[in-house]
Design a protein around this motif. Structure first.
Motif, PDB file in Angstrom:
ATOM      1  N   ALA A 185      -2.402  -4.016   4.173  1.00  0.00           N
ATOM      2  CA  ALA A 185      -2.928  -4.570   2.990  1.00  0.00           C
ATOM      3  C   ALA A 185      -4.376  -5.334   3.544  1.00  0.00           C
ATOM      4  O   ALA A 185      -5.305  -5.250   2.968  1.00  0.00           O
ATOM      5  N   VAL A 186      -4.144  -5.982   4.632  1.00  0.00           N
ATOM      6  CA  VAL A 186      -5.147  -6.930   5.300  1.00  0.00           C
ATOM      7  C   VAL A 186      -6.259  -5.857   5.649  1.00  0.00           C
ATOM      8  O   VAL A 186      -7.404  -6.148   5.502  1.00  0.00           O
ATOM      9  N   GLY A 187      -5.948  -4.724   6.147  1.00  0.00           N
ATOM     10  CA  GLY A 187      -7.052  -3.699   6.482  1.00  0.00           C
ATOM     11  C   GLY A 187      -7.651  -3.242   5.607  1.00  0.00           C
ATOM     12  O   GLY A 187      -8.568  -2.710   5.662  1.00  0.00           O
ATOM     13  N   SER A 188      -6.986  -2.961   4.429  1.00  0.00           N
ATOM     14  CA  SER A 188      -7.510  -2.341   3.237  1.00  0.00           C
ATOM     15  C   SER A 188      -8.538  -3.184   2.558  1.00  0.00           C
ATOM     16  O   SER A 188      -9.528  -2.682   2.133  1.00  0.00           O
ATOM     17  N   ASN A 189      -8.147  -4.535   2.163  1.00  0.00           N
ATOM     18  CA  ASN A 189      -9.251  -5.412   1.778  1.00  0.00           C
ATOM     19  C   ASN A 189      -8.655  -6.687   2.009  1.00  0.00           C
ATOM     20  O   ASN A 189      -7.906  -7.434   1.475  1.00  0.00           O
ATOM     21  N   ARG A 190      -9.118  -7.479   3.113  1.00  0.00           N
ATOM     22  CA  ARG A 190      -8.717  -8.762   3.439  1.00  0.00           C
ATOM     23  C   ARG A 190      -8.714  -9.788   2.311  1.00  0.00           C
ATOM     24  O   ARG A 190      -7.866 -10.720   2.280  1.00  0.00           O
ATOM     25  N   GLU A 191      -9.920  -9.642   1.547  1.00  0.00           N
ATOM     26  CA  GLU A 191      -9.975 -10.918   0.759  1.00  0.00           C
ATOM     27  C   GLU A 191      -9.085 -10.693  -0.468  1.00  0.00           C
ATOM     28  O   GLU A 191      -8.527 -11.621  -1.150  1.00  0.00           O
ATOM     29  N   ALA A 192      -8.902  -9.259  -0.906  1.00  0.00           N
ATOM     30  CA  ALA A 192      -7.952  -9.359  -2.026  1.00  0.00           C
ATOM     31  C   ALA A 192      -6.330  -9.295  -1.610  1.00  0.00           C
ATOM     32  O   ALA A 192      -5.463  -9.955  -2.206  1.00  0.00           O
ATOM     33  N   ARG A 194      -5.821 -11.974   0.395  1.00  0.00           N
ATOM     34  CA  ARG A 194      -5.788 -13.423   0.667  1.00  0.00           C
ATOM     35  C   ARG A 194      -5.499 -13.731  -0.976  1.00  0.00           C
ATOM     36  O   ARG A 194      -4.604 -14.860  -1.120  1.00  0.00           O
ATOM     37  N   VAL A 195      -6.272 -13.348  -1.757  1.00  0.00           N
ATOM     38  CA  VAL A 195      -6.269 -13.642  -3.251  1.00  0.00           C
ATOM     39  C   VAL A 195      -5.006 -13.435  -3.642  1.00  0.00           C
ATOM     40  O   VAL A 195      -4.360 -14.151  -4.405  1.00  0.00           O
ATOM     41  N   SER A 196      -4.318 -12.381  -3.145  1.00  0.00           N
ATOM     42  CA  SER A 196      -2.887 -12.004  -3.717  1.00  0.00           C
ATOM     43  C   SER A 196      -1.731 -12.840  -2.923  1.00  0.00           C
ATOM     44  O   SER A 196      -0.609 -12.903  -3.232  1.00  0.00           O
ATOM     45  N   GLY A 197      -2.222 -13.963  -2.110  1.00  0.00           N
ATOM     46  CA  GLY A 197      -1.271 -14.772  -1.589  1.00  0.00           C
ATOM     47  C   GLY A 197      -0.698 -14.436  -0.050  1.00  0.00           C
ATOM     48  O   GLY A 197       0.216 -14.975   0.136  1.00  0.00           O
ATOM     49  N   LEU A 198      -1.229 -13.297   0.318  1.00  0.00           N
ATOM     50  CA  LEU A 198      -0.774 -13.179   1.833  1.00  0.00           C
ATOM     51  C   LEU A 198      -1.221 -13.998   2.527  1.00  0.00           C
ATOM     52  O   LEU A 198      -2.308 -14.569   2.673  1.00  0.00           O
ATOM     53  N   ALA A 309     -14.008  10.171  -0.543  1.00  0.00           N
ATOM     54  CA  ALA A 309     -14.471   8.833  -1.305  1.00  0.00           C
ATOM     55  C   ALA A 309     -14.377   9.081  -2.923  1.00  0.00           C
ATOM     56  O   ALA A 309     -14.858  10.024  -3.297  1.00  0.00           O
ATOM     57  N   GLY A 310     -14.016   8.123  -3.659  1.00  0.00           N
ATOM     58  CA  GLY A 310     -13.798   7.973  -4.878  1.00  0.00           C
ATOM     59  C   GLY A 310     -14.446   6.602  -5.557  1.00  0.00           C
ATOM     60  O   GLY A 310     -14.886   5.760  -4.574  1.00  0.00           O
ATOM     61  N   PRO A 311     -14.278   6.593  -6.697  1.00  0.00           N
ATOM     62  CA  PRO A 311     -14.591   5.242  -7.332  1.00  0.00           C
ATOM     63  C   PRO A 311     -13.862   4.093  -6.721  1.00  0.00           C
ATOM     64  O   PRO A 311     -12.704   4.164  -6.359  1.00  0.00           O
ATOM     65  N   ALA A 312     -14.447   2.810  -6.571  1.00  0.00           N
ATOM     66  CA  ALA A 312     -13.695   1.625  -5.757  1.00  0.00           C
ATOM     67  C   ALA A 312     -12.747   1.166  -7.074  1.00  0.00           C
ATOM     68  O   ALA A 312     -12.773   1.220  -8.021  1.00  0.00           O
ATOM     69  N   THR A 313     -11.446   0.844  -6.383  1.00  0.00           N
ATOM     70  CA  THR A 313     -10.438   0.516  -7.043  1.00  0.00           C
ATOM     71  C   THR A 313      -9.554  -0.699  -6.182  1.00  0.00           C
ATOM     72  O   THR A 313      -9.982  -0.677  -4.983  1.00  0.00           O
ATOM     73  N   VAL A 314      -8.849  -1.280  -6.780  1.00  0.00           N
ATOM     74  CA  VAL A 314      -7.957  -2.147  -5.856  1.00  0.00           C
ATOM     75  C   VAL A 314      -7.278  -1.246  -4.916  1.00  0.00           C
ATOM     76  O   VAL A 314      -6.244  -0.505  -5.204  1.00  0.00           O
ATOM     77  N   PRO A 315      -7.326  -1.502  -3.588  1.00  0.00           N
ATOM     78  CA  PRO A 315      -6.514  -0.724  -2.889  1.00  0.00           C
ATOM     79  C   PRO A 315      -4.941  -0.874  -2.973  1.00  0.00           C
ATOM     80  O   PRO A 315      -4.147  -1.712  -3.332  1.00  0.00           O
ATOM     81  N   ALA A 316      -4.570   0.517  -2.798  1.00  0.00           N
ATOM     82  CA  ALA A 316      -3.131   0.708  -3.119  1.00  0.00           C
ATOM     83  C   ALA A 316      -2.269  -0.131  -2.042  1.00  0.00           C
ATOM     84  O   ALA A 316      -1.059  -0.667  -2.493  1.00  0.00           O
ATOM     85  N   ALA A 317      -2.576  -0.318  -0.776  1.00  0.00           N
ATOM     86  CA  ALA A 317      -1.943  -1.081   0.267  1.00  0.00           C
ATOM     87  C   ALA A 317      -1.745  -2.558  -0.359  1.00  0.00           C
ATOM     88  O   ALA A 317      -0.644  -3.052  -0.022  1.00  0.00           O
ATOM     89  N   VAL A 318      -2.769  -3.168  -0.917  1.00  0.00           N
ATOM     90  CA  VAL A 318      -2.727  -4.437  -1.487  1.00  0.00           C
ATOM     91  C   VAL A 318      -1.763  -4.617  -2.514  1.00  0.00           C
ATOM     92  O   VAL A 318      -0.864  -5.584  -2.710  1.00  0.00           O
ATOM     93  N   LYS A 319      -1.727  -3.574  -3.542  1.00  0.00           N
ATOM     94  CA  LYS A 319      -0.775  -3.614  -4.583  1.00  0.00           C
ATOM     95  C   LYS A 319       0.828  -3.452  -3.937  1.00  0.00           C
ATOM     96  O   LYS A 319       1.455  -4.203  -4.604  1.00  0.00           O
ATOM     97  N   GLU A 320       0.778  -2.839  -3.096  1.00  0.00           N
ATOM     98  CA  GLU A 320       2.258  -2.512  -2.551  1.00  0.00           C
ATOM     99  C   GLU A 320       2.774  -3.762  -1.831  1.00  0.00           C
ATOM    100  O   GLU A 320       3.976  -4.306  -1.781  1.00  0.00           O
ATOM    101  N   ALA A 321       1.893  -4.252  -1.197  1.00  0.00           N
ATOM    102  CA  ALA A 321       2.178  -5.467  -0.169  1.00  0.00           C
ATOM    103  C   ALA A 321       2.443  -6.754  -0.839  1.00  0.00           C
ATOM    104  O   ALA A 321       3.408  -7.398  -0.703  1.00  0.00           O
ATOM    105  N   VAL A 322       2.186  -6.835  -2.249  1.00  0.00           N
ATOM    106  CA  VAL A 322       2.637  -8.073  -3.410  1.00  0.00           C
ATOM    107  C   VAL A 322       3.679  -7.816  -4.057  1.00  0.00           C
ATOM    108  O   VAL A 322       4.041  -8.580  -4.644  1.00  0.00           O
ATOM    109  N   VAL A 323       4.263  -6.542  -3.897  1.00  0.00           N
ATOM    110  CA  VAL A 323       5.445  -6.347  -4.577  1.00  0.00           C
ATOM    111  C   VAL A 323       6.683  -6.991  -4.193  1.00  0.00           C
ATOM    112  O   VAL A 323       6.791  -6.869  -2.741  1.00  0.00           O
TER     113      VAL A 323
END
Length: 323
Positions: A185-192, A194-198, A309-323
């Protein structure tokens, strides 16, 4: 079959290289030579697995080669001074962990980019190893230290056994633990992340400590092989560690890790090196081959990014990490 090849794409080039060397040389497929390839691959794979976590986090550590040198020097010097071998090995691992901790603190607390921070550490640690030994070899004769590479528990060479255990642990950590999801998740989007509480900074520091400790262990393996330590050991080893990870399919920009790919890449590189030796190729070309493999891997990763490459979305790794 196609799904398996997508998960382990290096299987095909590895088989092609093995086939080529089997046809070109008489000794490549001998039992002793295959064991030699696997032992050398295992020695590279163990620190490569730690670097896999680092690249999955979107960062890398250039100081690994210097850590190898300092760890070997610390271990051999301690043995010469009468320190018990197990304690000397522990001191080497602690030296590696300390280097990793310094890298992590400089990167997270001082905000220095990983490239600059670990490049500086590379120079400093190499200088410390040279200064500590005054440029001389620290030669030992220790059966206990030699067992780390020369031992054969259950008939299996110790480095291969250690690599199997490290591979299983790394795969489990990446795919089955919360910490592994956090790293991606950190590698996918560090700021996301951090915002998610990691706890992003703590994760980054932990990974640098892991890489430093693995570098220290690499130094122990080299010291065990050579029965010596000096300030020149480990030159270029950081290239080997990063190459096996990138070649194995771990995303250079973070967010995805391939444990099996790292191990297969280590076997592929050592197979090529072994083949070049059997073909009486000058040693310089071995380094060239590693560099060419790294360039090829980076080119393939870039091509894959453009294709997928596709449209920018919230990285799946970040979604999984906060579950």
């Amino acid at each position: 079959m196609s799904a398996a090849l997508r998960k382990a794409p290096l299987v095909v080039p590895l088989l092609l290289v093995v086939l080529f060397l089997a046809l070109r040389t008489d000794s490549f497929l001998s039992g002793g030579n295959i064991e030699n390839v696997l032992v050398n691959a295992a020695i590279v794979a163990v620190p490569g697995l730690a670097m896999t976590f680092c690249l999955a986090m979107g960062e890398f550590d250039l100081s690994v080669g210097s850590t190898v040198s300092l760890a070997a020097v610390v271990c051999c010097s301690a043995i010469i001074d009468g320190v018990p071998v197990l304690l000397a090995m522990l001191l080497a691992l602690l030296a590696g962990a300390l280097i990793g901790l310094v890298n992590g603190m400089v990167v997270t607390k001082l905000g220095v980019t990983p490239f600059i921070a670990t490049l500086a550490t590379l120079v400093i640690v190499r200088g410390l190893a040279l200064a500590y030994t005054d440029g001389h070899d620290q030669i030992v004769s220790s059966p206990a230290l030699k067992y780390l590479v020369g031992g054969r528990p259950l008939g299996v060479p110790m480095p291969i056994l250690l690599a199997v255990l490290a591979t299983a642990l790394a795969w489990w950590s990446i795919n089955r633990t919360r910490f592994g999801r956090w790293v991606c998740a950190v590698g996918s989007n560090r700021e996301a992340a951090r915002v998610s509480g990691l706890p992003v900074d703590r994760i980054r520091i932990a990974i640098y400590v892991l890489v430093g400790t693995a570098g220290g262990f690499w130094g122990l393996l080299i010291a065990s092989q050579l029965q010596k330590g000096n300030g020149q050991l480990g030159l270029g080893f950081e290239l080997d560690a990063i190459t096996v990870v990138v070649l194995g399919g771990t995303a250079l920009l973070g967010g995805r890790a391939s444990v099996l790919g790292t191990v297969l890449a280590a076997v592929l590189i050592e197979t090529i090196r072994n083949g070049l030796n059997l073909l009486n190729t000058p040693p310089a070309y071995q380094r060239i081959s590693v560099g060419l493999l790294l360039i090829a891997a980076l080119a393939l990763l870039g091509l894959r990014r453009r294709v997928t490459a596709g449209p920018a979305t919230v990285p799946a790794a970040v979604k999984e990490a906060v579950v």
